[in-house]
Design an enzyme around this catalytic site. Structure first.
Site, PDB file in Angstrom:
ATOM      1  N   LYS A 102      -7.608  -8.116   1.764  1.00  0.00           N
ATOM      2  CA  LYS A 102      -7.980  -8.122   0.347  1.00  0.00           C
ATOM      3  C   LYS A 102      -9.236  -8.956   0.164  1.00  0.00           C
ATOM      4  O   LYS A 102      -9.288 -10.130   0.565  1.00  0.00           O
ATOM      5  CB  LYS A 102      -6.851  -8.786  -0.447  1.00  0.00           C
ATOM      6  CG  LYS A 102      -6.127  -7.869  -1.394  1.00  0.00           C
ATOM      7  CD  LYS A 102      -5.041  -8.671  -2.089  1.00  0.00           C
ATOM      8  CE  LYS A 102      -4.524  -7.961  -3.300  1.00  0.00           C
ATOM      9  NZ  LYS A 102      -3.469  -8.749  -3.975  1.00  0.00           N
TER      10      LYS A 102
HETATM   11  O1  G3P Z   1      -1.723  -9.447  -6.473  1.00  0.00           O
HETATM   12  C1  G3P Z   1      -2.545  -9.174  -7.532  1.00  0.00           C
HETATM   13  C2  G3P Z   1      -1.859  -8.978  -8.855  1.00  0.00           C
HETATM   14  O2  G3P Z   1      -0.863  -8.014  -8.767  1.00  0.00           O
HETATM   15  C3  G3P Z   1      -1.451 -10.243  -9.546  1.00  0.00           C
HETATM   16  O3  G3P Z   1      -0.635 -10.029 -10.663  1.00  0.00           O
HETATM   17  O4  G3P Z   1       0.826 -10.847 -12.470  1.00  0.00           O
HETATM   18  O5  G3P Z   1      -0.593 -12.482 -11.208  1.00  0.00           O
HETATM   19  O6  G3P Z   1      -1.618 -10.881 -12.805  1.00  0.00           O
HETATM   20  P1  G3P Z   1      -0.498 -11.117 -11.831  1.00  0.00           P
END
Ligand code: G3P
Length: 222
Positions: A85
């Site tokens: 990533k």
């Molecule tokens: O891993 C990236 C993403 O899915 C993070 O999600 O909930 O921290 O905005 P969030």
């Protein structure tokens, strides 16, 4: 639509696999830190757990081209199913190009616009991760960005990438993602679990079982 689990928690991944509902895993530095583990040992364990056919995203921590490329090579050496990533900053897009030319599979992260997705796809990213929930948090439509990226990918065969709907916060994001052309949704375990839930399912099951039990008791008494 494929389901990825957005977690570094091994027990959650085991449950998702047991349900047959985990096609891959995504992590980020926050999720790994939440488990109190070093990135390498956590990612190695998750890769082994899910097997070679399920991709596991591991994020770089460097923010310069050379550092990102070095970390990407290192992460890619941990297991054959590691996807690296990389954030869609200028140095990141450069690193995506370098890494994809080396044969490293890239997941472009922190995507908040179709323009950023276009840059990443042109740099050879295999996966594009628009963050839907975080976009919604600031009053924009994360799903609209997913829709735009899906349209763009349909128009240009040369952009060979898949959309990972990321930052999914609830069941509605998963459902809407299926309508907008997301190939994959990566979700917290809580959201996967919520997909099962409906009060009428519980009430209906209870009634089916109690009706049948009542008939059996009646026959038994007769
Ligand atoms: O891993 C990236 C993403 O899915 C993070 O999600 O909930 O921290 O905005 P969030």
């Amino acid at each position: 639509m494929k389901f990825f689990l957005d977690t570094a928690n091994v027990e959650q991944i085991k449950q998702g696999l047991a349900w047959g509902l985990c096609d891959g895993v995504t992590t980020n530095p926050t999720l790994v830190a939440r488990e109190g583990r070093e990135m390498e040992e956590a990612i190695r364990e998750i890769c082994e757990l899910v097997g070679p056919d399920r991709p596991v995203s591991a994020e770089v921590l460097a923010v310069d081209h050379d550092g990102m490329v070095e970390e990407a090579q290192e992460r890619a050496s941990w297991a054959e199913n590691v996807v690296v990533k990389i954030p869609v900053i200028p140095e990141g897009v450069r690193a995506m190009k370098t890494c994809s030319d080396m044969g490293i599979t890239i997941n472009a992260t922190l995507v908040f616009s179709c323009g950023q997705a276009l840059l990443a796809a042109k740099a050879g990213a295999r996966y594009l991760s628009p963050f839907v929930g975080r976009q919604d948090d600031i009053g924009w439509s994360g799903m609209e960005v997913v829709r735009q990226i899906a349209t763009m990918l349909r128009m240009y065969d040369a952009l060979d990438a898949e959309i990972i709907l990321a930052s999914a916060r609830h069941v509605g994001h998963v459902i809407e993602g299926t309508q907008c052309g997301a190939h994959i949704c990566t979700m917290p375990f809580k959201v996967l679990d919520q997909l099962f839930k409906h009060p009428l399912t519980d009430v209906g099951l209870e009634r089916f079982l109690s009706d049948y039990r009542a008939m059996q008791e009646e026959l038994g008494e007769a």
